[in-house]
Design a protein around this motif. Sequence first.
Motif, short mmCIF file in Angstrom:
data_model
loop_
_atom_site.label_atom_id
_atom_site.label_comp_id
_atom_site.label_asym_id
_atom_site.label_seq_id
_atom_site.Cartn_x
_atom_site.Cartn_y
_atom_site.Cartn_z
N LYS A 1 -22.12 2.20 -1.50
CA LYS A 1 -23.47 1.90 -1.01
C LYS A 1 -23.42 1.22 0.37
N LEU A 2 -22.46 0.28 0.50
CA LEU A 2 -22.34 -0.43 1.78
C LEU A 2 -21.86 0.48 2.90
N GLU A 3 -20.99 1.43 2.56
CA GLU A 3 -20.54 2.40 3.58
C GLU A 3 -21.73 3.20 4.09
N ASP A 4 -22.61 3.60 3.15
CA ASP A 4 -23.83 4.32 3.55
C ASP A 4 -24.71 3.45 4.44
N LYS A 5 -24.81 2.16 4.05
CA LYS A 5 -25.66 1.22 4.80
C LYS A 5 -25.13 1.01 6.22
N VAL A 6 -23.80 0.87 6.34
CA VAL A 6 -23.18 0.69 7.66
C VAL A 6 -23.38 1.94 8.51
N GLU A 7 -23.24 3.11 7.88
CA GLU A 7 -23.41 4.37 8.63
C GLU A 7 -24.84 4.49 9.14
N CYS A 8 -25.81 4.14 8.27
CA CYS A 8 -27.23 4.18 8.69
C CYS A 8 -27.47 3.20 9.84
N ALA A 9 -26.93 1.99 9.70
CA ALA A 9 -27.09 0.97 10.75
C ALA A 9 -26.49 1.44 12.06
N ASN A 10 -25.28 2.01 11.99
CA ASN A 10 -24.60 2.50 13.19
C ASN A 10 -25.39 3.60 13.88
N ASN A 11 -25.87 4.57 13.07
CA ASN A 11 -26.60 5.69 13.65
C ASN A 11 -27.91 5.25 14.27
#
Length: 367
Positions: free
Chosen positions: A323-333
């Motif tokens: 879930k956190l990997e998805d959150k980081v990817e969303c934040a980065n994008n």
Amino acid sequence: DASLAEANSFSPLIPTSPSSMINQYKFEEEPELRDLFITVDDPESHITAIETFITYRVVTKTSRSEFDSSEYEVRRRYQDFLWLKSKLEEAHPTLIIPPLPEKFIMKGMVERFNDEFIETRRKALHKFLNRIADHPTLTFNEDFKIFLTAQAWELSSHKKQGPGLLSRMGQTVRAVASSVRGGVKNRPEMFTEMNDYMETFSQKINVLDKIAHRIYKEEREYFNEMKEYGPIHTLWSASEEDIADSLKGVASCIDKCCKATEKRMAGLSENLLPIIHEYVLYSEILMGVLKRRDLIQGELDSKVDALASKRAEKDAITEEIGKLEDKVECANNALKADWERWKQNMQYDMRSAFTNVAENNLHYYEE
């Protein structure tokens, strides 16, 4: 995009005429079909037993289907704008939220609640709302829609719902503070570059802000002295018949210089100082956005470390890591897309402000 380093050097190929520079650097007009138009105007003073404050009329015209009407008119005070900004930061922690003018702006320039202060703030609030309206994501935020459409009592009721940004962000900060104190371990290189860029940008824009204010102050002192200097020649001419015409001519000349200087000061205070100061505030906002991205990254790093030391809870932590990997990817994008958009806007605004000042200076010296 020209880097800050390139901006420090002057190429002989760049035309020296400000007009040519403006023509050379103008962005192509994009055929955007805007469907949301906002105007902030008509400031009004309110005096109560407890406080004195100003409200501004916010008029919205739209063709969007999610709005119940095509036109709205509401009155908002500065605190309402602060609330909207905090809600946008809460909902979109890694997007670049436009800055608001500080509660007391440009110390020494204007006094609170005089006409100049109110007009300066009105322009800044107008720009703030229109920057949000033009943003591809923020423009569809529900709190933004409520801000534009709700009556005062409805907005007041809506404000009382749910925890505020500070309490929620405070919990996140406390939860991951230990993991980011030593720096984020796995920060992608492009975000390290963004951090470096913003540190340099912040330093340079703050220096520019100080220089611009110093120039304005010196110009004002020069103007005040010249205002006293001109009439002296008129008085002098009354007692010197032989050179009366010459003295009156000098007085007239000084008067024209006075008017030209006043016009130049207005150009600085309206077109340069607010733009530079807005980007001083933007530099603080960008640093905050990058820190919030690092907090999300730090939370992910701490879970990865926990997984390595607690094999028994592997499945639960693995799910959290996903879930956190998805959150980081969303934040980065989100931040990457907004970063390029912000840089283009910043370069356009700076370019326009300085070429405008150059044009004004040319006209001033011609006069």
